[in-house]
Motif scaffolding. Structure first.
Motif: not given
Lengths: 59, 289
Positions: B199-207, B247-255, B260-265
């Motif tokens: 799913d999106h969340e797992a795919a993003a985490t793996y990425s 800092l921006t990378a950390y904020a980006s990955v947190a966002f 990706f829990r509920h949205n797509d690409l």
């Protein structure tokens, strides 16, 4: 597969040494190629170890 | 600042590029593409082949990699322990950390090989903003196609640790597309992950997990550039830029992990399509030379 893993490890190790020393490569030493070949050699040895142990759960 | 006059970027440009790097490295919109396009669109006289600029970019990548490691620190500790445990035991056990760890190793090999072999060959494309803009449009279609194919897929919601070796390596190969400036590493990997059944969340985490060793290795291997004699007057910009990129990378990955829990690409696809299309038109008709 064990023999293949060992063969790959040997090939990558030789490639790493050749890249690191620049022997046989007119363009000279290739540090990144040497590091990559060394990492691949280590991974081939890990694969050999996995092949050597029975009851692997690898899918 | 006296040294800025001799630097390849001003402090303000350096900070903007750092923030851009931190965001665009993880958002599926191509950091390389933005690093080429934005200075060209804003007509910044950035010397992208200058040793000082390359050293600056190395520090930005290092900051991004450190941010990813910090964000996923618990996961990485489990993965490293799992890898060591499996090597000592001589087999991969049922522990998800061991399985994910070896999936990451298998997925990193293709992009490592492709990067070392072809990076210098595709570097010529960096000098062509038009080519980069067109690849950004292609990146949009990769994401649209990925979303469309996923909706038709039979298998969805596969857990990351249940990914097959072939599919895990396939995601790694897809990451290799990001050697082309304009094609996003995270976008390609997420699309490949979706097609593999994640799913999106797992795919993003793996990425993001796959991106960490790649970005870290790429920056660590380039660290000698920081100490090259040609590198001058970029230290302040590099250090401040590295921190800001982190800092921006950390904020980006947190966002993005929440997004990706509920949205797509698709929103990122539209963004790439508009930016790439408009930029390509401006460069093609020489509105921007």
């Amino acid at each position: 597969m064990k023999a293949l893993a060992l063969l790959l490890a040997a090939v990558f190790l030789i490639a790493a040494i050749l890249y690191a020393t620049g022997h046989g490569y007119p363009a000279g030493v290739h540090e990144k190629h040497a590091i990559l070949a060394f990492v691949l050699a280590v991974l081939a040895l890990v694969w050999f170890r996995f092949q050597s142990t029975p009851a692997s759960t690898s899918r | 600042m006296a040294h800025v006059a001799t630097a390849v970027v001003t402090f303000v440009q350096a900070m903007l590029l750092a923030a851009l790097q931190g965001v665009s490295e993880l958002f599926p919109i191509s950091s390389l593409g933005h690093t080429v396009l934005i200075p060209a669109l804003l007509r910044w006289p950035v010397a992208e082949s200058d040793e000082s600029f390359l050293a600056f970019v190395v520090v930005l990548h290092l900051g991004t990699a450190i941010a990813l490691i910090v964000f996923y620190r618990t996961t990485w500790i489990g993965i490293v322990r799992g890898l060591v445990r499996s090597v000592v035991r001589g087999r991969i056990g049922d522990d998800p950390d061991e399985r994910i760890g070896w999936l990451l190793v298998a997925g990193t090999i293709p992009v490592g090989v492709l990067g070392v072999l072809f990076q210098s060959s595709v570097r010529a494309l960096f000098g062509s903003p038009l080519a980069v803009a067109l690849f950004l449009v292609a990146n949009a279609f990769v994401m649209f196609a990925g979303e469309s194919l996923r909706r038709r897929a039979v298998t969805v919601g596969t857990a990351l640790e249940d990914l097959s070796w072939q599919k895990g390596i396939g995601v790694g190969v897809a990451q290799g597309l990001a050697l082309l400036p304009g094609i996003s590493r995270s976008g390609s990997a997420i699309v490949a992950g979706l097609l593999a059944g994640l799913d999106h969340e797992a795919a993003a985490t793996y990425s993001f997990l796959l991106a960490t060793p790649v970005i870290l290795a790429a920056s660590v291997l380039e660290i000698p550039k920081l100490f090259a004699p040609e590198v001058r007057g970029i230290t302040v910009e590099a250090v401040a830029g590295g921190v800001l990129a982190g800092l921006t990378a950390y904020a980006s990955v947190a966002f993005l992990t929440r997004y990706f829990r509920h949205n797509d690409l698709r929103p990122f696809g539209w963004y790439c399509l508009v930016l790439g299309g408009v930029s390509a038109a401006l460069f093609f008709w020489k509105v921007i030379p």
